[in-house]
Design a protein around this motif. Structure first.
Motif, PDB file in Angstrom:
ATOM      1  N   GLN B 179       0.820  -1.222   0.000  1.00  0.00           N
ATOM      2  CA  GLN B 179       0.000   0.000   0.000  1.00  0.00           C
ATOM      3  C   GLN B 179       0.848   1.264   0.000  1.00  0.00           C
ATOM      4  O   GLN B 179       0.525   2.229  -0.686  1.00  0.00           O
ATOM      5  CB  GLN B 179      -0.926   0.048   1.239  1.00  0.00           C
ATOM      6  CG  GLN B 179      -1.926  -1.077   1.289  1.00  0.00           C
ATOM      7  CD  GLN B 179      -1.397  -2.278   2.063  1.00  0.00           C
ATOM      8  OE1 GLN B 179      -0.237  -2.661   1.938  1.00  0.00           O
ATOM      9  NE2 GLN B 179      -2.271  -2.886   2.876  1.00  0.00           N
ATOM     10  N   THR B 180       1.948   1.262   0.776  1.00  0.00           N
ATOM     11  CA  THR B 180       2.781   2.478   0.828  1.00  0.00           C
ATOM     12  C   THR B 180       3.401   2.743  -0.530  1.00  0.00           C
ATOM     13  O   THR B 180       3.472   3.902  -0.984  1.00  0.00           O
ATOM     14  CB  THR B 180       3.918   2.342   1.871  1.00  0.00           C
ATOM     15  OG1 THR B 180       4.458   1.043   1.773  1.00  0.00           O
ATOM     16  CG2 THR B 180       3.431   2.613   3.264  1.00  0.00           C
ATOM     17  N   ARG B 181       3.826   1.664  -1.173  1.00  0.00           N
ATOM     18  CA  ARG B 181       4.422   1.804  -2.506  1.00  0.00           C
ATOM     19  C   ARG B 181       3.364   2.361  -3.479  1.00  0.00           C
ATOM     20  O   ARG B 181       3.619   3.333  -4.198  1.00  0.00           O
ATOM     21  CB  ARG B 181       4.917   0.446  -2.968  1.00  0.00           C
ATOM     22  CG  ARG B 181       5.851   0.532  -4.150  1.00  0.00           C
ATOM     23  CD  ARG B 181       6.367  -0.831  -4.555  1.00  0.00           C
ATOM     24  NE  ARG B 181       7.339  -1.379  -3.639  1.00  0.00           N
ATOM     25  CZ  ARG B 181       7.110  -2.372  -2.786  1.00  0.00           C
ATOM     26  NH1 ARG B 181       5.910  -2.907  -2.716  1.00  0.00           N
ATOM     27  NH2 ARG B 181       8.052  -2.813  -2.006  1.00  0.00           N
ATOM     28  N   ASP B 182       2.175   1.726  -3.454  1.00  0.00           N
ATOM     29  CA  ASP B 182       1.098   2.170  -4.351  1.00  0.00           C
ATOM     30  C   ASP B 182       0.734   3.628  -4.076  1.00  0.00           C
ATOM     31  O   ASP B 182       0.532   4.425  -5.002  1.00  0.00           O
ATOM     32  CB  ASP B 182      -0.150   1.290  -4.171  1.00  0.00           C
ATOM     33  CG  ASP B 182       0.109  -0.121  -4.667  1.00  0.00           C
ATOM     34  OD1 ASP B 182       1.103  -0.289  -5.430  1.00  0.00           O
ATOM     35  OD2 ASP B 182      -0.632  -1.046  -4.283  1.00  0.00           O
ATOM     36  N   ALA B 183       0.659   3.981  -2.782  1.00  0.00           N
ATOM     37  CA  ALA B 183       0.298   5.347  -2.414  1.00  0.00           C
ATOM     38  C   ALA B 183       1.310   6.334  -2.979  1.00  0.00           C
ATOM     39  O   ALA B 183       0.948   7.381  -3.524  1.00  0.00           O
ATOM     40  CB  ALA B 183       0.215   5.476  -0.900  1.00  0.00           C
ATOM     41  N   ALA B 184       2.587   5.967  -2.887  1.00  0.00           N
ATOM     42  CA  ALA B 184       3.628   6.862  -3.394  1.00  0.00           C
ATOM     43  C   ALA B 184       3.470   7.065  -4.903  1.00  0.00           C
ATOM     44  O   ALA B 184       3.568   8.193  -5.396  1.00  0.00           O
ATOM     45  CB  ALA B 184       5.005   6.296  -3.066  1.00  0.00           C
ATOM     46  N   PHE B 185       3.237   5.951  -5.608  1.00  0.00           N
ATOM     47  CA  PHE B 185       3.040   6.071  -7.059  1.00  0.00           C
ATOM     48  C   PHE B 185       1.809   6.937  -7.373  1.00  0.00           C
ATOM     49  O   PHE B 185       1.841   7.796  -8.249  1.00  0.00           O
ATOM     50  CB  PHE B 185       2.870   4.684  -7.700  1.00  0.00           C
ATOM     51  CG  PHE B 185       4.175   3.992  -7.979  1.00  0.00           C
ATOM     52  CD1 PHE B 185       5.138   4.603  -8.795  1.00  0.00           C
ATOM     53  CD2 PHE B 185       4.459   2.748  -7.435  1.00  0.00           C
ATOM     54  CE1 PHE B 185       6.345   3.963  -9.066  1.00  0.00           C
ATOM     55  CE2 PHE B 185       5.658   2.114  -7.697  1.00  0.00           C
ATOM     56  CZ  PHE B 185       6.613   2.719  -8.508  1.00  0.00           C
ATOM     57  N   ASP B 186       0.717   6.692  -6.606  1.00  0.00           N
ATOM     58  CA  ASP B 186      -0.520   7.446  -6.829  1.00  0.00           C
ATOM     59  C   ASP B 186      -0.299   8.945  -6.638  1.00  0.00           C
ATOM     60  O   ASP B 186      -0.917   9.767  -7.304  1.00  0.00           O
ATOM     61  CB  ASP B 186      -1.615   6.975  -5.869  1.00  0.00           C
ATOM     62  CG  ASP B 186      -2.146   5.614  -6.284  1.00  0.00           C
ATOM     63  OD1 ASP B 186      -1.801   5.185  -7.419  1.00  0.00           O
ATOM     64  OD2 ASP B 186      -2.854   4.968  -5.493  1.00  0.00           O
ATOM     65  N   LEU B 187       0.627   9.258  -5.705  1.00  0.00           N
ATOM     66  CA  LEU B 187       0.875  10.673  -5.418  1.00  0.00           C
ATOM     67  C   LEU B 187       1.888  11.273  -6.390  1.00  0.00           C
ATOM     68  O   LEU B 187       2.380  12.382  -6.188  1.00  0.00           O
ATOM     69  CB  LEU B 187       1.350  10.842  -3.974  1.00  0.00           C
ATOM     70  CG  LEU B 187       0.263  10.545  -2.928  1.00  0.00           C
ATOM     71  CD1 LEU B 187       0.862  10.431  -1.541  1.00  0.00           C
ATOM     72  CD2 LEU B 187      -0.809  11.619  -2.954  1.00  0.00           C
ATOM     73  N   GLY B 188       2.269  10.478  -7.405  1.00  0.00           N
ATOM     74  CA  GLY B 188       3.084  11.023  -8.476  1.00  0.00           C
ATOM     75  C   GLY B 188       4.577  10.825  -8.331  1.00  0.00           C
ATOM     76  O   GLY B 188       5.361  11.455  -9.038  1.00  0.00           O
ATOM     77  N   ALA B 189       4.991   9.938  -7.386  1.00  0.00           N
ATOM     78  CA  ALA B 189       6.427   9.704  -7.218  1.00  0.00           C
ATOM     79  C   ALA B 189       6.963   8.928  -8.409  1.00  0.00           C
ATOM     80  O   ALA B 189       6.257   8.096  -8.981  1.00  0.00           O
ATOM     81  CB  ALA B 189       6.679   8.925  -5.937  1.00  0.00           C
ATOM     82  N   THR B 190       8.245   9.221  -8.774  1.00  0.00           N
ATOM     83  CA  THR B 190       8.870   8.451  -9.857  1.00  0.00           C
ATOM     84  C   THR B 190       9.352   7.123  -9.264  1.00  0.00           C
ATOM     85  O   THR B 190       9.386   6.947  -8.043  1.00  0.00           O
ATOM     86  CB  THR B 190      10.088   9.191 -10.427  1.00  0.00           C
ATOM     87  OG1 THR B 190      11.025   9.371  -9.357  1.00  0.00           O
ATOM     88  CG2 THR B 190       9.691  10.544 -10.998  1.00  0.00           C
ATOM     89  N   ARG B 191       9.795   6.183 -10.136  1.00  0.00           N
ATOM     90  CA  ARG B 191      10.304   4.881  -9.672  1.00  0.00           C
ATOM     91  C   ARG B 191      11.474   5.096  -8.709  1.00  0.00           C
ATOM     92  O   ARG B 191      11.585   4.432  -7.682  1.00  0.00           O
ATOM     93  CB  ARG B 191      10.750   4.070 -10.900  1.00  0.00           C
ATOM     94  CG  ARG B 191      11.167   2.654 -10.577  1.00  0.00           C
ATOM     95  CD  ARG B 191       9.947   1.836 -10.175  1.00  0.00           C
ATOM     96  NE  ARG B 191      10.309   0.617  -9.457  1.00  0.00           N
ATOM     97  CZ  ARG B 191      10.530   0.537  -8.157  1.00  0.00           C
ATOM     98  NH1 ARG B 191      10.466   1.634  -7.411  1.00  0.00           N
ATOM     99  NH2 ARG B 191      10.812  -0.602  -7.573  1.00  0.00           N
ATOM    100  N   TRP B 192      12.369   6.031  -9.073  1.00  0.00           N
ATOM    101  CA  TRP B 192      13.549   6.326  -8.253  1.00  0.00           C
ATOM    102  C   TRP B 192      13.142   6.877  -6.889  1.00  0.00           C
ATOM    103  O   TRP B 192      13.691   6.497  -5.859  1.00  0.00           O
ATOM    104  CB  TRP B 192      14.452   7.307  -9.015  1.00  0.00           C
ATOM    105  CG  TRP B 192      15.572   7.881  -8.167  1.00  0.00           C
ATOM    106  CD1 TRP B 192      15.712   9.162  -7.774  1.00  0.00           C
ATOM    107  CD2 TRP B 192      16.673   7.161  -7.601  1.00  0.00           C
ATOM    108  NE1 TRP B 192      16.822   9.308  -7.001  1.00  0.00           N
ATOM    109  CE2 TRP B 192      17.448   8.087  -6.875  1.00  0.00           C
ATOM    110  CE3 TRP B 192      17.077   5.819  -7.633  1.00  0.00           C
ATOM    111  CZ2 TRP B 192      18.594   7.735  -6.190  1.00  0.00           C
ATOM    112  CZ3 TRP B 192      18.231   5.467  -6.938  1.00  0.00           C
ATOM    113  CH2 TRP B 192      18.972   6.404  -6.234  1.00  0.00           C
TER     114      TRP B 192
END
Lengths: 387, 284
Positions: B179-192
């Motif tokens: 969930q934390t990973r997904d949340a980060a992606f959802d908030l627009g974080a890049t892979r890096w």
């Protein structure tokens, strides 16, 4: 029922005490003084005497429990006795000078019955006829142990790379020739390496050394370790010789080369230099094992029986070719024993040149300032770290 | 008043274990510490204690061995970190049902003694051995042998200590909630950014345990430098071994051991102060 008055807490306390006694005193600490040891024998030895081939027939005939621990240097074994293990071991098997010069004067071993044991020496090769120097105490009155395995021990070459003649002629100067850098190995046998570095430096190892000689030793040790391609055990040396990683290695002889020779690599050969800096201009060093009875207050009656058992021609042959390394035995002087050796076995132990190599060697002795030289050599090894 | 009234039941029941630890763990350690203060080349604890052995060490070149051990261990840990993170990531997230198989492939060699495995590598790398022999007979090229060099020692250490870095690291990576990973992606974080801001910090407990475990083991490594390195490097553990065997200088060996324990202990404590394991494990 009431005779067992121990409460649980008492039991715990006693258990803890027992555990403490066990930890501090070892098994021997728990052994009641003067238990029956007629079915028990403990041997501290170089490898070979601890092999099943040698021990199993004796186990069967005596019905005893026999423990043998093998170590690969004399000072460690003797220090085990000095540190109080005389009440653990019954027999100790080390090289020539230790029984006569250290263990007997320090009361670590006891003499044998000359009348009973000396006839065995008379059946050995001529050099071992009684009274045999290394088996006797200084006064010549006491017999301190029995001889069996022996051999020349200087260095080993791959004769496909350096011919036997060239190696015998050049001797220890092989290590003074900088063209040989990174072409040689050093067997991890630090006490013998001290002797060899003295020889390379050009003086006799078995005496007290002057400051100049110690300085020369330091310089030589640094040079020799810097130039070494590999330092390792016997298997590593033989493998490095066979594969061509190195052309020769120091500290070695029949004892270390025989496993490779028995494996069919006749090009690997122990070499005794024709000349060198030792008494009489000799260039080689030899060893002779002496097995002695430990001054154990509760000695096993099997100790002397075992010494007699290994004198048997068949057992002596087994000792010569027990697992690990293969070596000549003094009992080969008895035709009954000699006839048991095959041509291949004689070839593995370089029997063709054994006599001349022994004649060209001085017998391994104690280096009076060994501790100082060993420290210098250890520092040289460390300084050579990283290539 | 009896002991049972003086001590709480828990303490009382812990007594056997405490005694066991005292006898089995503390006593040998104390003996080593004690021996480091007795005169050089002696074999009894009960004599005039002094600092002679330590003075001798500080006047010698022993620091070289310490530096080699610490340096080799540091390089090993860094190489392991780079190699193990992707594998750990794979084990925790990518390999799926094959994870067990991959884990088995990494653990099975542990059932074979370290020395036997290292001698296996000797046969692989030695001149005319598996690698160089094959290159010679198939392609006619004869490169210099790598055996008995410094590089091969690092190779051996990386090989031997890999599981000790890999498995704690895998545990660390698997602790990062999806969930934390997904949340980060959802908030627009890049892979890096996800890696740097989410995955790495959250898997840090496993990574730190892997670092500490492999470092402490690697500082005490001896077989790699002996077997593969042909003693081209003398690590501190080898110096200690020489002191206890050929030199028969137990006090010197004991003093070197105490210093090694102090150096490693200090380094580990420093790291633990910087990264509070309890805090990153979320216990506080």
């Amino acid at each position: 029922m009431s005779s067992f008055k121990q409460s649980r807490r008492n039991f715990m306390q006693n258990s803890a005490l027992m555990a403490a006694a066990f930890a501090t005193g070892g098994v021997a600490g728990l052994r009641p003084a003067f238990a029956d040891r007629s079915k028990e024998l403990n041997i501290l030895c170089w490898e070979g005497y601890n092999s099943a081939q040698v021990l199993d027939p004796f186990r069967e005939s005596s019905g005893a429990t026999i423990k043998a621990e093998s170590l690969t240097n004399d000072p460690t074994m003797i220090n085990r006795l000095r540190a109080g293990e005389t009440n653990v071991w019954d027999l100790i098997n080390v090289n020539n000078p230790w029984a006569r010069k250290k263990m007997f004067p320090e009361k670590l071993i006891t003499p044998l019955d000359r009348a009973k044991m000396e006839p065995y020496f008379d059946k050995m090769a001529p050099a071992f006829k009684a009274p045999y120097k290394w088996a006797m105490d200084d006064s010549g009155a006491q017999l301190l142990g029995m001889a069996q395995r022996y051999g020349p021990y200087s260095f080993v070459v791959n004769t496909d790379k350096v011919s036997r003649d060239a190696a015998e002629d050049q001797g220890w100067d092989l290590w003074n020739d900088s063209a040989n850098d990174k072409k040689y190995g050093i067997l991890e046998s630090d006490d013998w390496n001290v002797f060899n570095i003295c020889c390379i430096a050009g003086f006799d190892p078995f005496k007290v050394h002057t400051d100049e000689e110690v300085a020369k030793f330091t310089e030589t040790a640094n040079k020799v370790f810097k130039g070494a391609k590999v330092v390792g055990d016997i298997a590593t040396m033989n493998q490095a010789l066979v594969s061509g990683e190195i052309n020769f290695h120091m500290t070695g002889g029949t004892y270390s080369a025989s496993p490779a020779r028995a494996d069919g690599t006749a090009a690997i050969r122990g070499i005794t230099p024709k000349k060198g800096p030792m008494e009489g201009g000799k260039g080689g060093i030899s060893w002779i094992e002496i097995t002695s009875v430990v001054n154990n207050p509760d000695i096993s009656p099997l100790a002397v029986q075992f010494l007699e058992y290994v004198q048997d021609p068949k057992v002596a042959h087994t000792v010569a070719f027990a697992e690990g390394t293969f070596n000549p035995v003094a009992q080969m002087g008895n035709p009954e024993c000699f006839s048991l050796f095959t041509k291949e076995e004689l070839d593995a132990i370089q029997y063709d040149s054994l006599e001349e190599e022994m004649a060209r060697s001085v017998e391994y002795d104690i280096v009076p300032d060994y501790d100082k030289l060993l420290d210098v050599m250890t520092a040289a090894k460390r300084a050579a770290s990283g290539g | 008043m009896t002991i049972s009234k003086l001590l709480a039941p828990g303490t009382r029941h812990a007594i056997p274990l405490v005694l066991f630890l005292l006898v089995g763990f503390a006593a040998p350690l104390l003996a080593v510490i004690g021996f480091s203060f007795v005169p050089a080349r002696s074999f009894s604890l009960w004599q005039n204690w002094g600092l002679g052995n330590y003075i001798e060490i500080f006047n010698s070149t022993s620091y070289l061995s310490f530096l080699w051990s610490l340096g080799l261990a540091a390089i090993t840990v860094l190489v392991l970190a780079v190699i193990c993170y992707p594998i750990a990531y794979g084990l925790a997230r990518v390999f799926g049902k094959y994870s067990t198989l991959v884990t088995l492939l990494f653990t099975i060699p542990l059932f074979v003694s370290e020395n036997v495995r290292l001698y296996g590598w000797v046969l692989f790398f030695i001149k005319n051995g598996v690698l160089l022999g094959t290159l010679k007979s198939w392609f006619g090229i004869e490169p210099e042998s790598w055996l008995f060099t410094n590089g091969i020692i690092v190779w051996g250490m990386v090989y031997v200590y890999l599981p000790f870095m890999l498995f704690p690291m895998t545990l660390g990576v698997s602790m990062v909630p999806d969930q934390t990973r997904d949340a980060a992606f959802d908030l627009g974080a890049t892979r890096w950014q996800v890696f740097k801001e989410v995955e790495l910090p959250l898997s840090m407990p496993g990574i730190m345990i892997g670092f500490l475990l492999s470092f402490v083991l690697a500082v005490g490594a001896i077989a790699e430098a002996k077997v593969l390195g042909g003693q081209q490097i003398i690590p501190i553990s080898h110096d200690i071994e020489i002191a206890f065997t050929y030199a028969q200088n137990w006090p010197l060996g004991a003093a070197l051991s105490v210093l090694l324990m102090l150096v490693v202990g200090t380094l580990v404590l420093l790291v633990l102060r910087r990264f509070d394991l309890d805090a990153i494990l979320g216990r506080r």
